[in-house]
Design a protein around this motif. Structure first.
Motif, PDB file in Angstrom:
ATOM      1  N   CYS A   1       0.867  -1.185   0.000  1.00 58.42           N
ATOM      2  CA  CYS A   1       0.000   0.000   0.000  1.00 58.42           C
ATOM      3  C   CYS A   1       0.900   1.230   0.000  1.00 58.42           C
ATOM      4  O   CYS A   1       1.476   1.600   1.022  1.00 58.42           O
ATOM      5  CB  CYS A   1      -0.912   0.005   1.224  1.00 58.42           C
ATOM      6  N   ARG A   2       1.011   1.841  -1.163  1.00 58.94           N
ATOM      7  CA  ARG A   2       1.908   3.010  -1.292  1.00 58.94           C
ATOM      8  C   ARG A   2       1.361   4.197  -0.518  1.00 58.94           C
ATOM      9  O   ARG A   2       2.110   4.984   0.046  1.00 58.94           O
ATOM     10  CB  ARG A   2       2.082   3.390  -2.762  1.00 58.94           C
ATOM     11  N   HIS A   3       0.061   4.337  -0.487  1.00 56.58           N
ATOM     12  CA  HIS A   3      -0.507   5.494   0.201  1.00 56.58           C
ATOM     13  C   HIS A   3      -0.242   5.473   1.705  1.00 56.58           C
ATOM     14  O   HIS A   3      -0.011   6.515   2.307  1.00 56.58           O
ATOM     15  CB  HIS A   3      -2.011   5.594  -0.080  1.00 56.58           C
TER      16      HIS A   3
ATOM     17  N   ALA B   1      -5.295   0.738   2.635  1.00 61.62           N
ATOM     18  CA  ALA B   1      -6.276   0.737   1.543  1.00 61.62           C
ATOM     19  C   ALA B   1      -7.420   1.720   1.736  1.00 61.62           C
ATOM     20  O   ALA B   1      -8.533   1.494   1.279  1.00 61.62           O
ATOM     21  CB  ALA B   1      -6.831  -0.674   1.305  1.00 61.62           C
ATOM     22  N   THR B   2      -7.150   2.819   2.445  1.00 60.88           N
ATOM     23  CA  THR B   2      -8.231   3.789   2.666  1.00 60.88           C
ATOM     24  C   THR B   2      -8.136   4.998   1.731  1.00 60.88           C
ATOM     25  O   THR B   2      -8.968   5.900   1.823  1.00 60.88           O
ATOM     26  CB  THR B   2      -8.239   4.280   4.129  1.00 60.88           C
ATOM     27  N   ILE B   3      -7.149   5.018   0.852  1.00 67.37           N
ATOM     28  CA  ILE B   3      -7.032   6.167  -0.052  1.00 67.37           C
ATOM     29  C   ILE B   3      -7.533   5.797  -1.457  1.00 67.37           C
ATOM     30  O   ILE B   3      -8.613   6.218  -1.853  1.00 67.37           O
ATOM     31  CB  ILE B   3      -5.584   6.692  -0.122  1.00 67.37           C
ATOM     32  N   CYS B   4      -6.772   5.003  -2.193  1.00 74.28           N
ATOM     33  CA  CYS B   4      -7.210   4.691  -3.562  1.00 74.28           C
ATOM     34  C   CYS B   4      -7.837   3.303  -3.680  1.00 74.28           C
ATOM     35  O   CYS B   4      -8.610   3.049  -4.589  1.00 74.28           O
ATOM     36  CB  CYS B   4      -6.047   4.821  -4.546  1.00 74.28           C
ATOM     37  N   GLY B   5      -7.461   2.411  -2.772  1.00 72.07           N
ATOM     38  CA  GLY B   5      -8.043   1.070  -2.789  1.00 72.07           C
ATOM     39  C   GLY B   5      -7.475   0.136  -3.834  1.00 72.07           C
ATOM     40  O   GLY B   5      -7.888  -1.018  -3.915  1.00 72.07           O
ATOM     41  N   SER B   6      -6.498   0.584  -4.617  1.00 69.18           N
ATOM     42  CA  SER B   6      -5.961  -0.290  -5.671  1.00 69.18           C
ATOM     43  C   SER B   6      -5.143  -1.443  -5.099  1.00 69.18           C
ATOM     44  O   SER B   6      -4.822  -2.390  -5.804  1.00 69.18           O
ATOM     45  CB  SER B   6      -5.099   0.516  -6.641  1.00 69.18           C
ATOM     46  N   CYS B   7      -4.824  -1.365  -3.817  1.00 71.66           N
ATOM     47  CA  CYS B   7      -3.991  -2.380  -3.182  1.00 71.66           C
ATOM     48  C   CYS B   7      -4.812  -3.490  -2.527  1.00 71.66           C
ATOM     49  O   CYS B   7      -4.244  -4.452  -2.007  1.00 71.66           O
ATOM     50  CB  CYS B   7      -3.123  -1.703  -2.125  1.00 71.66           C
TER      51      CYS B   7
HETATM   52  S1  FES Z   1      -2.080   2.043  -2.547  1.00 74.39           S
HETATM   53 FE1  FES Z   1      -3.199   1.435  -0.814  1.00 74.39          FE
HETATM   54  S2  FES Z   1      -4.718   3.006  -0.665  1.00 74.39           S
HETATM   55 FE2  FES Z   1      -3.606   3.570  -2.411  1.00 74.39          FE
END
Ligand code: FES
Length: 64
Positions: A9-11, A41-47
């Motif tokens: 999760c980069r965010h 996973a609370t920002i973009c959710g792509s993870c």
């Molecule tokens: S990479 Fe996990 S929320 Fe965006």
């Protein structure tokens, strides 16, 4: 597949190793609990799919 030091999760800046540590330390079995603990996973959710895979792997290891 991710190496331990790769950000899953980069965010939230969480690596595979970070996620596994939380799962093991708190004996987590559900994505929702993991998310409560880490805000993963609370920002973009792509993870989400990658995190679910790591969690499933950890649960499967426990059951061996
Ligand atoms: S990479 Fe996990 S929320 Fe965006």
């Amino acid at each position: 597949m991710f190496d331990d030091n790769d950000f899953v999760c980069r965010h939230m800046q969480l690596t595979k190793a970070d996620i596994i540590k939380v799962i093991r330390d708190k004996n987590i079995s559900s994505f929702e609990v993991l998310q409560d603990e880490t805000d993963i996973a609370t920002i973009c959710g792509s993870c989400v799919a990658d995190i679910e895979e790591i969690l499933e792997d950890e649960i499967a290891k426990r059951e061996v």
